[in-house]
Design a protein around this motif. Structure first.
Motif, mmCIF file in Angstrom:
data_model
loop_
_atom_site.group_PDB
_atom_site.id
_atom_site.type_symbol
_atom_site.label_atom_id
_atom_site.label_comp_id
_atom_site.label_asym_id
_atom_site.label_seq_id
_atom_site.Cartn_x
_atom_site.Cartn_y
_atom_site.Cartn_z
ATOM 1 N N PRO A 101 37.269 38.578 39.960
ATOM 2 C CA PRO A 101 37.138 39.439 38.892
ATOM 3 C C PRO A 101 36.065 38.921 37.291
ATOM 4 O O PRO A 101 35.898 39.677 36.804
ATOM 5 C CB PRO A 101 38.846 39.205 38.845
ATOM 6 N N GLU A 102 35.805 37.870 37.889
ATOM 7 C CA GLU A 102 34.822 37.342 36.215
ATOM 8 C C GLU A 102 33.596 37.981 36.540
ATOM 9 O O GLU A 102 33.103 38.104 35.546
ATOM 10 C CB GLU A 102 35.263 35.859 36.248
ATOM 11 N N GLU A 103 33.384 38.175 38.037
ATOM 12 C CA GLU A 103 31.554 38.632 38.359
ATOM 13 C C GLU A 103 31.996 39.962 38.387
ATOM 14 O O GLU A 103 30.992 40.350 38.308
ATOM 15 C CB GLU A 103 31.659 38.529 39.638
ATOM 16 N N GLU A 106 39.240 45.796 32.651
ATOM 17 C CA GLU A 106 40.112 46.320 32.771
ATOM 18 C C GLU A 106 40.253 45.951 34.393
ATOM 19 O O GLU A 106 41.626 45.335 34.765
ATOM 20 C CB GLU A 106 39.710 47.784 33.489
ATOM 21 N N VAL A 107 39.274 45.525 34.727
ATOM 22 C CA VAL A 107 39.120 44.437 36.449
ATOM 23 C C VAL A 107 39.945 42.737 36.012
ATOM 24 O O VAL A 107 40.806 42.819 37.586
ATOM 25 C CB VAL A 107 38.048 44.175 37.036
ATOM 26 N N ILE A 108 39.972 42.118 35.412
ATOM 27 C CA ILE A 108 40.668 41.113 35.008
ATOM 28 C C ILE A 108 42.729 41.816 34.846
ATOM 29 O O ILE A 108 42.812 41.603 35.466
ATOM 30 C CB ILE A 108 39.905 40.429 33.576
ATOM 31 N N LEU A 109 42.764 42.731 33.984
ATOM 32 C CA LEU A 109 43.594 43.183 33.754
ATOM 33 C C LEU A 109 44.471 43.517 34.813
ATOM 34 O O LEU A 109 46.385 43.473 34.804
ATOM 35 C CB LEU A 109 43.769 44.790 32.613
ATOM 36 N N GLY A 110 43.980 44.521 35.839
ATOM 37 C CA GLY A 110 44.625 45.268 37.301
ATOM 38 C C GLY A 110 44.765 43.859 37.956
ATOM 39 O O GLY A 110 45.738 43.666 38.616
ATOM 40 N N TYR A 111 43.819 42.696 37.792
ATOM 41 C CA TYR A 111 43.993 40.962 38.936
ATOM 42 C C TYR A 111 45.450 40.709 38.428
ATOM 43 O O TYR A 111 46.499 40.684 39.160
ATOM 44 C CB TYR A 111 43.377 40.811 38.567
#
Length: 81
Positions: free
Chosen positions: A61-63, A71-76
């Protein structure tokens, strides 16, 4: 029973059989994919054993692009915790 009702019943049964055969063909086939076993360290991955040799290794997600990274990190986190 009239001929009209019998024809309708036969057509309905035929359509249900065709639909059932299509459902079996559509949902009965699956494609196996490889799995990745994640180690305890961040960013380190070790491929799991797979007979087909195909591995799915998604990016971390950090990439994600800067504009959607939060939003990607939150979803992960929602999916994994």
């Amino acid at each position: 029973m009239s001929k009209r009702t019998m024809y309708f019943s036969l057509i309905l049964v035929f359509m249900l059989l065709v639909f059932g055969a299509w459902m079996l063909a559509f949902f009965g086939v699956t494609v196996p994919t490889g799995r990745i076993a994640v180690n305890s360290g961040p960013g380190e991955t070790k491929p799991a054993l797979s007979a087909s040799g195909v591995f799915f290794n998604p990016p971390s997600p950090e990439e994600a692009p800067e504009s959607i990274r939060a939003e990607v990190i939150l979803g992960y986190k929602i999916m994994t915790e």
